[in-house]
Scaffold this active site. Structure first.
Site, short mmCIF file in Angstrom:
data_model
loop_
_atom_site.label_atom_id
_atom_site.label_comp_id
_atom_site.label_asym_id
_atom_site.label_seq_id
_atom_site.Cartn_x
_atom_site.Cartn_y
_atom_site.Cartn_z
N ASP A 145 0.83 -1.20 0.00
CA ASP A 145 0.00 0.00 0.00
C ASP A 145 0.87 1.26 0.00
OD1 ASP A 145 -2.28 1.56 0.14
OD2 ASP A 145 -3.17 0.42 1.78
N ASP B 90 -10.99 2.28 -2.68
CA ASP B 90 -11.52 1.92 -1.37
C ASP B 90 -13.04 1.88 -1.40
OD1 ASP B 90 -9.14 1.54 -0.16
OD2 ASP B 90 -9.00 3.52 0.76
C1 GLA Z 1 -5.77 1.89 2.43
C2 GLA Z 1 -6.23 0.77 1.54
C3 GLA Z 1 -7.29 -0.07 2.24
C4 GLA Z 1 -6.74 -0.58 3.55
C5 GLA Z 1 -6.23 0.56 4.40
C6 GLA Z 1 -5.53 0.06 5.64
O1 GLA Z 1 -6.75 2.83 2.62
O2 GLA Z 1 -6.71 1.26 0.33
O3 GLA Z 1 -7.72 -1.12 1.43
O4 GLA Z 1 -5.69 -1.49 3.29
O5 GLA Z 1 -5.32 1.38 3.69
O6 GLA Z 1 -5.08 1.08 6.45
#
Ligand code: GLA
Length: 699
Positions: free
Chosen positions: A438, A508
């Site tokens: 990420d 998300d």
């Molecule tokens: C980001 C990602 C999510 C999740 C969060 C965790 O927002 O896009 O899918 O993994 O981080 O903190």
């Protein structure tokens, strides 16, 4: 005059070198019966160079466009490129160009026309002189086109609404310029990809177009200029305009790869050819299907203790899930997003037996195990930052701005090696076979304590190259691990990252309605097995929208299907339905994930959406409503991609309690008829879906 042709069944690219040593792109289009006809028309100079403002017109018209703008060691800004040499091997051409006044500063162009008719351009600039070269502009590709009209499709958006497709006609005299300056999560504003449709708005199976993408996760610019003389100038590359890049004596820079697909048969054909190219040559394991996973994030967020995870794994296995992914919250003292990035050891309170025990528990449940990491970041509240604050990107004497309570590590500094942090974790728990990588924030306070003052601008470019270098090393060390690319959702969705990640997280926002729009956009570039699509709880966490389990599953079927919910909270009925739907998804997986895609009905055009995947002698048709259908009548989904000579059995799979929607269910009909008349579907509500398998009948 030397002439060069690169040719496949679909595309011809022709260049010539003039008597003055200019390298000229004469033709980029459908293959010609007599290849040399490509030189019949007056051609443009390619690439257009910095000095060509007034004297060297493109196809006779002054444009003012240029690909390179350098400050050379003598302080001058002009660069008059002449060909040094050209080598051609098959469909690969390498040309070296230099300004006779600065022979040690060399531009190397590598053009390859791949077997699927995908043209890639790689450009490197090397400074063999004793002085410095300052790069103010250096495009990865710059080329002209000529048509009656130009219709530009871009894919722009923001967090939780990434990648929205918009097409607009570019009128004479107008310039459309899009890009990103976030440094590292550049697709959150828009993916560095586009379609130029020539002479008419883009269509799936008709109309000439160029589908292009920059293989780059950093700052970028895409520029389309419709000159008042009718020409289109297209430029794409890293955006140096905010931070000139200093090329020291002896240094070389490899610009991002430009990817260009020309098609006379519409953007559907262009996407299919790009998908084939990416599967074969770019995306790791691009020709394989992916595991069905359950990710813990939307289900439990940071509340990940051993007992919870054991229970989730057991339930996941019962559902038929093949891989459990432990998302954020497992390391340092990470109870929320305010701490611990950089401290990649398991939280001893939450996970007293560490990651190996979790991997072992997954194994006992008969499923694989994966984790989330954000290796390019550091929390100011972490041991890593307390011990090494200089490793973060920041300006001297300025308190750096936090985003999501975190700072960005300075990847231009060789002391920062995110891949080593990931390797250490993977070595500590060899049962981990999947990493969600990420990258949640953009750059700010863009200073490096490592780079010398004259080279501070290099931070942007060097960061991305070192992210790629780290990923390359990581994949070499852990060839069996899958790496998902995530960036606060779809903040990093580009063909540069695609070389190092099997799949992308698109957003998300997991609302199936919104996902249809984002998935429709993403499949212009990426094949289905590279797109993570998750079934989440209803009402949706982000939008509050309620949709049926069937609709959510059917939407997630468009890519690498997964779940992202707490399986402990499911009712018995839901468990039974999910088990059945997962079993079906496994059966259909090769058709979708390895098949050829035909986009049939765009969700952007009305209240329906439909796509078809064809694999060997089967096809799968996925249809949806997004809004209330216009009437309570039968609609016809136009089909494409079938074998017109074959007969197909038509089977609607797993309808819901309201019954079958496909009016041809159970029948056998010829591919030609289906493609001429379409498949009639009966809709009566928003967010309905229909999954139809079409099988060629032998004989
Ligand atoms: C980001 C990602 C999510 C999740 C969060 C965790 O927002 O896009 O899918 O993994 O981080 O903190």
């Amino acid at each position: 005059m030397d002439r060069y042709h690169l040719r496949t069944d679909d595309v011809q690219v022709s260049l010539r070198c003039t008597d003055e040593g200019k390298l000229v792109l004469s033709y980029f289009g459908a293959p010609l019966a007599v290849a040399d006809d490509a030189f019949a028309a007056p051609a443009c100079e390619w690439p257009p160079a910095a000095t060509d403002f007034d004297s060297r017109a493109l196809w006779g018209n002054y444009s003012g466009e240029f690909a390179y703008h350098l400050r050379l060691p003598d302080g001058t800004l002009g660069w008059d490129l002449r060909t040094v040499d050209v080598r051609q091997e098959g469909n690969a051409l390498t040309a070296r160009l230099a300004d006779p006044r600065h022979p040690d500063i060399v531009l190397t162009l590598r053009l390859r026309l791949r077997e699927d008719g995908v043209l890639t351009q790689d450009t490197a600039l090397s400074n063999g002189s004793q002085g410095r070269v300052e790069i103010l502009r250096a495009l990865s590709a710059a080329l002209p086109a000529r048509a009656k009209s130009y219709h530009i499709t871009t894919f722009r958006g923001g967090w939780a609404g990434e990648n929205y497709l918009r097409e607009q006609e570019l009128l004479p005299g107008n310039t459309l310029s899009v890009g990103s300056t976030t440094g590292i999560k550049c697709a959150q504003e828009g993916t560095p990809g586009f379609i130029v449709s020539l002479g008419a708005p883009a269509q799936e199976e008709r109309v000439c177009c160029i589908l292009g993408a920059l293989a780059w996760s950093g700052n970028y610019t895409l520029t389309f200029k419709h000159s008042t003389y009718g020409q289109l100038y297209l430029g794409m590359g890293h955006d140096f305009s905010h931070a000139p890049h200093m090329l020291e004596a002896g240094a070389e820079i490899a610009l991002p790869t430009a990817v260009l697909v020309f098609s006379t048969r519409g953007k559907g054909d262009a996407s299919r050819r790009l998908h084939r190219h990416l599967r074969r040559h770019v995306i790791p394991r691009g020709n394989e299907t992916r595991r069905i996973l359950l990710n813990s994030w939307e289900g439990v967020h940071f509340d990940v203790d051993e007992a919870t995870l054991h229970a989730m794994m057991q339930k996941s296995a019962q559902l038929g899930v093949e891989l459990f992914v432990l998302d954020d919250g497992w390391f340092g003292k990470r109870k929320d997003d305010t701490t611990s990035l950089g401290d990649w050891t398991p939280d001893a309170e939450k996970l007293p037996h560490g990651l190996p025990a979790l991997a072992e528990h997954a194994r006992q449940c008969g499923i694989d195990f994966g984790i989330w990491m954000e290796p390019e970041m550091v929390s100011p509240r972490s041991s890593l930052y307390e011990q090494n604050p200089a490793l973060a990107i920041r300006l001297p004497g300025v308190q750096p701005r936090e985003e999501r309570h975190q700072l960005v590590l300075d990847l231009s500094n060789p002391a920062v090696q995110p891949d080593h942090m990931v390797s250490a974790v993977l070595q500590s728990a060899p049962g981990i076979s999947y990493v969600k990588w990420d990258c949640n924030r953009k750059m700010s306070d863009t200073g490096s304590t490592y780079l010398p003052s004259a080279m501070q601008g290099n931070l942007f470019f060097d960061y991305i190259r070192n992210y790629y270098n780290g990923m390359r090393r990581l994949r070499e060390r852990h060839p069996d691990v899958t790496f998902q690319c995530c960036s606060a959702g779809g903040g990093r969705l580009d063909l540069g990252a695609a070389a190092f990640h099997e799949e992308f997280w698109l957003s998300d926002n997991t609302d199936a309605h919104d996902r249809l729009f984002m998935q429709w956009s993403a499949i212009h570039f990426l094949p289905a097995n590279a797109i993570g699509c998750h079934v989440t709880a209803s009402p949706n966490l982000y939008t509050g929208r309620e949709t049926s389990l069937k609709f959510r599953f059917d939407v997630a079927l468009m890519g690498r299907l997964g779940l992202e919910l707490d399986p402990r909270s499911l009712s018995e009925d839901d468990v039974a339905e999910i088990r059945e739907r997962i079993a079906l998804a496994k059966e259909l997986r090769p058709i979708v994930q390895l098949g050829e895609l035909y986009r049939l009905v765009s969700p952007y055009a009305g209240p329906e959406c439909a796509v078809l995947y064809r694999h060997e002698n089967e096809a799968l048709l996925l249809c949806y409503t997004t809004e209330h259908p216009y009437t309570d009548q039968h609609t016809r989904i136009p089909l494409a991609g079938l074998n017109p000579a074959a007969r197909y059995s038509i089977e609607e799979l797993m309808p819901d309690s309201t019954g079958t929607r496909c009016l041809l269910h159970g029948q056998t009909i010829g591919g030609d008829h289906l493609m001429h008349t379409g498949i009639p579907i009966h809709w009566n509500r928003p967010h309905q879906s229909c999954v139809i398998r079409l099988r060629e009948i032998a004989g």
